[in-house]
Design a protein around this motif. Structure first.
Motif, PDB file in Angstrom:
ATOM      1  N   GLY A 181       0.832  -1.206   0.000  1.00  0.00           N
ATOM      2  CA  GLY A 181       0.000   0.000   0.000  1.00  0.00           C
ATOM      3  C   GLY A 181       0.859   1.245   0.000  1.00  0.00           C
ATOM      4  N   LYS A 182       1.871   1.261   0.838  1.00  0.00           N
ATOM      5  CA  LYS A 182       2.800   2.398   0.906  1.00  0.00           C
ATOM      6  C   LYS A 182       3.557   2.547  -0.408  1.00  0.00           C
ATOM      7  N   LYS A 183       4.003   1.427  -0.991  1.00  0.00           N
ATOM      8  CA  LYS A 183       4.726   1.484  -2.270  1.00  0.00           C
ATOM      9  C   LYS A 183       3.839   2.069  -3.369  1.00  0.00           C
ATOM     10  N   LEU A 184       2.585   1.666  -3.410  1.00  0.00           N
ATOM     11  CA  LEU A 184       1.669   2.208  -4.418  1.00  0.00           C
ATOM     12  C   LEU A 184       1.430   3.697  -4.171  1.00  0.00           C
ATOM     13  N   MET A 185       1.282   4.086  -2.899  1.00  0.00           N
ATOM     14  CA  MET A 185       1.098   5.515  -2.595  1.00  0.00           C
ATOM     15  C   MET A 185       2.326   6.314  -3.017  1.00  0.00           C
ATOM     16  N   ASP A 186       3.523   5.753  -2.835  1.00  0.00           N
ATOM     17  CA  ASP A 186       4.746   6.424  -3.286  1.00  0.00           C
ATOM     18  C   ASP A 186       4.719   6.639  -4.800  1.00  0.00           C
ATOM     19  N   LEU A 187       4.193   5.658  -5.544  1.00  0.00           N
ATOM     20  CA  LEU A 187       4.083   5.806  -7.002  1.00  0.00           C
ATOM     21  C   LEU A 187       3.133   6.949  -7.372  1.00  0.00           C
ATOM     22  N   VAL A 188       2.070   7.112  -6.596  1.00  0.00           N
ATOM     23  CA  VAL A 188       1.115   8.205  -6.844  1.00  0.00           C
ATOM     24  C   VAL A 188       1.801   9.549  -6.643  1.00  0.00           C
ATOM     25  N   ILE A 189       2.525   9.696  -5.544  1.00  0.00           N
ATOM     26  CA  ILE A 189       3.218  10.949  -5.254  1.00  0.00           C
ATOM     27  C   ILE A 189       4.279  11.221  -6.322  1.00  0.00           C
ATOM     28  N   GLU A 190       4.985  10.184  -6.731  1.00  0.00           N
ATOM     29  CA  GLU A 190       5.991  10.308  -7.787  1.00  0.00           C
ATOM     30  C   GLU A 190       5.357  10.771  -9.105  1.00  0.00           C
ATOM     31  N   GLU A 191       4.213  10.199  -9.450  1.00  0.00           N
ATOM     32  CA  GLU A 191       3.514  10.599 -10.679  1.00  0.00           C
ATOM     33  C   GLU A 191       3.143  12.079 -10.625  1.00  0.00           C
ATOM     34  N   ALA A 192       2.596  12.517  -9.505  1.00  0.00           N
ATOM     35  CA  ALA A 192       2.214  13.922  -9.372  1.00  0.00           C
ATOM     36  C   ALA A 192       3.429  14.825  -9.522  1.00  0.00           C
ATOM     37  N   SER A 193       4.527  14.458  -8.896  1.00  0.00           N
ATOM     38  CA  SER A 193       5.753  15.245  -8.979  1.00  0.00           C
ATOM     39  C   SER A 193       6.261  15.330 -10.411  1.00  0.00           C
ATOM     40  N   GLU A 194       6.279  14.186 -11.100  1.00  0.00           N
ATOM     41  CA  GLU A 194       6.738  14.147 -12.497  1.00  0.00           C
ATOM     42  C   GLU A 194       5.875  15.009 -13.409  1.00  0.00           C
ATOM     43  N   LYS A 195       4.607  15.160 -13.065  1.00  0.00           N
ATOM     44  CA  LYS A 195       3.693  15.956 -13.884  1.00  0.00           C
ATOM     45  C   LYS A 195       3.630  17.413 -13.432  1.00  0.00           C
ATOM     46  N   GLY A 196       4.469  17.774 -12.467  1.00  0.00           N
ATOM     47  CA  GLY A 196       4.542  19.153 -12.013  1.00  0.00           C
ATOM     48  C   GLY A 196       3.355  19.592 -11.172  1.00  0.00           C
ATOM     49  N   LEU A 197       2.682  18.643 -10.546  1.00  0.00           N
ATOM     50  CA  LEU A 197       1.525  18.971  -9.725  1.00  0.00           C
ATOM     51  C   LEU A 197       1.945  19.077  -8.260  1.00  0.00           C
ATOM     52  N   GLU A 198       1.284  19.944  -7.521  1.00  0.00           N
ATOM     53  CA  GLU A 198       1.664  20.176  -6.132  1.00  0.00           C
ATOM     54  C   GLU A 198       0.782  19.458  -5.123  1.00  0.00           C
ATOM     55  N   LEU A 199      -0.385  18.972  -5.560  1.00  0.00           N
ATOM     56  CA  LEU A 199      -1.326  18.326  -4.644  1.00  0.00           C
ATOM     57  C   LEU A 199      -1.793  16.981  -5.182  1.00  0.00           C
ATOM     58  N   VAL A 200      -2.062  16.077  -4.255  1.00  0.00           N
ATOM     59  CA  VAL A 200      -2.762  14.834  -4.560  1.00  0.00           C
ATOM     60  C   VAL A 200      -4.007  14.837  -3.686  1.00  0.00           C
ATOM     61  N   ALA A 201      -5.151  14.539  -4.276  1.00  0.00           N
ATOM     62  CA  ALA A 201      -6.412  14.503  -3.533  1.00  0.00           C
ATOM     63  C   ALA A 201      -7.066  13.138  -3.715  1.00  0.00           C
ATOM     64  N   LEU A 202      -7.892  12.768  -2.748  1.00  0.00           N
ATOM     65  CA  LEU A 202      -8.618  11.508  -2.827  1.00  0.00           C
ATOM     66  C   LEU A 202      -9.857  11.581  -1.956  1.00  0.00           C
ATOM     67  N   GLY A 203     -10.779  10.680  -2.205  1.00  0.00           N
ATOM     68  CA  GLY A 203     -11.952  10.506  -1.361  1.00  0.00           C
ATOM     69  C   GLY A 203     -11.865   9.141  -0.722  1.00  0.00           C
ATOM     70  N   ALA A 204     -12.142   9.072   0.565  1.00  0.00           N
ATOM     71  CA  ALA A 204     -12.068   7.795   1.285  1.00  0.00           C
ATOM     72  C   ALA A 204     -13.372   7.568   2.027  1.00  0.00           C
ATOM     73  N   TYR A 205     -13.958   6.411   1.822  1.00  0.00           N
ATOM     74  CA  TYR A 205     -15.176   6.081   2.546  1.00  0.00           C
ATOM     75  C   TYR A 205     -14.843   5.918   4.026  1.00  0.00           C
ATOM     76  N   LYS A 206     -15.601   6.568   4.871  1.00  0.00           N
ATOM     77  CA  LYS A 206     -15.360   6.528   6.316  1.00  0.00           C
ATOM     78  C   LYS A 206     -15.338   5.109   6.845  1.00  0.00           C
ATOM     79  N   ALA A 207     -16.171   4.256   6.283  1.00  0.00           N
ATOM     80  CA  ALA A 207     -16.265   2.878   6.750  1.00  0.00           C
ATOM     81  C   ALA A 207     -15.008   2.068   6.438  1.00  0.00           C
ATOM     82  N   ASN A 208     -14.185   2.528   5.500  1.00  0.00           N
ATOM     83  CA  ASN A 208     -12.957   1.823   5.139  1.00  0.00           C
ATOM     84  C   ASN A 208     -11.814   2.356   5.996  1.00  0.00           C
ATOM     85  N   LYS A 209     -11.826   1.963   7.261  1.00  0.00           N
ATOM     86  CA  LYS A 209     -10.879   2.485   8.244  1.00  0.00           C
ATOM     87  C   LYS A 209      -9.430   2.151   7.901  1.00  0.00           C
ATOM     88  N   ALA A 210      -9.194   0.993   7.299  1.00  0.00           N
ATOM     89  CA  ALA A 210      -7.826   0.615   6.924  1.00  0.00           C
ATOM     90  C   ALA A 210      -7.270   1.587   5.877  1.00  0.00           C
TER      91      ALA A 210
END
Length: 161
Positions: A103-132
């Motif tokens: 999970g952490k490795k995949l999240m690192d890939l997301v941050i890397e993608e944003a950086s490579e594309k010159g973006l400063e923010l990553v946003a997401l929606g998380a269902y409250k019931a999905n506590k993990a």
């Protein structure tokens, strides 16, 4: 090392349902109804966000495998150019691969993608019931910036230390 590969639209739908329904069997009553509503909403959102299926502009949809070809999970991101951020639509780690740091490795890939594309923010929606998932996002530096009835809207600065 994770290896990226394309996947069909039908498999993405399966990932969406699997991710959203995680832990459903342990729920009952109001919580179960809320989660079932989340599953339905997630599939509807997928169809809205991908009007041209896997060929929708600015979307990256990939499945990840390890060196042995074992499926680890998937990511779906969309560049939101008008608002200048990367939207994480889906992160999914297969149940049998959880607890191994993927999970952490995949999240690192997301941050890397944003950086490579010159973006400063990553946003997401998380269902409250999905506590993990909410816990993973917080560990990866995401904060809740808005709250809806069934989900949190979260963001993270790309160059956050």
């Amino acid at each position: 090392m994770l290896i990226e590969r394309d996947m069909p639209y039908s498999r993405l739908r399966n990932y969406i349902v699997d991710t959203t329904s995680y832990g459903l069997e342990g729920l009952n009553g109001k919580e179960k109804v809320e989660r079932e509503t989340c599953i339905k909403q997630a599939v509807e959102d997928m169809d809205k966000l991908l009007p041209n299926d896997m060929n929708t502009t600015n979307s990256k949809i990939k499945e990840y495998v390890d060196e042995d070809g074992q499926v680890i999970g998937a990511l779906w991101t969309t560049v939101q150019r008008e608002e200048d951020y990367l939207l994480l639509n889906l992160i999914h780690v297969k149940e049998e691969q959880r607890g191994k740091g993927y999970g952490k490795k995949l999240m690192d890939l997301v941050i890397e993608e944003a950086s490579e594309k010159g973006l400063e923010l990553v946003a997401l929606g998380a269902y409250k019931a999905n506590k993990a998932a909410v816990s993973l996002y917080k560990k990866c530096g995401f904060i809740i910036f808005d709250e809806e009835e069934t989900r949190y809207n979260m963001l993270r600065l790309v160059n956050e230390n």
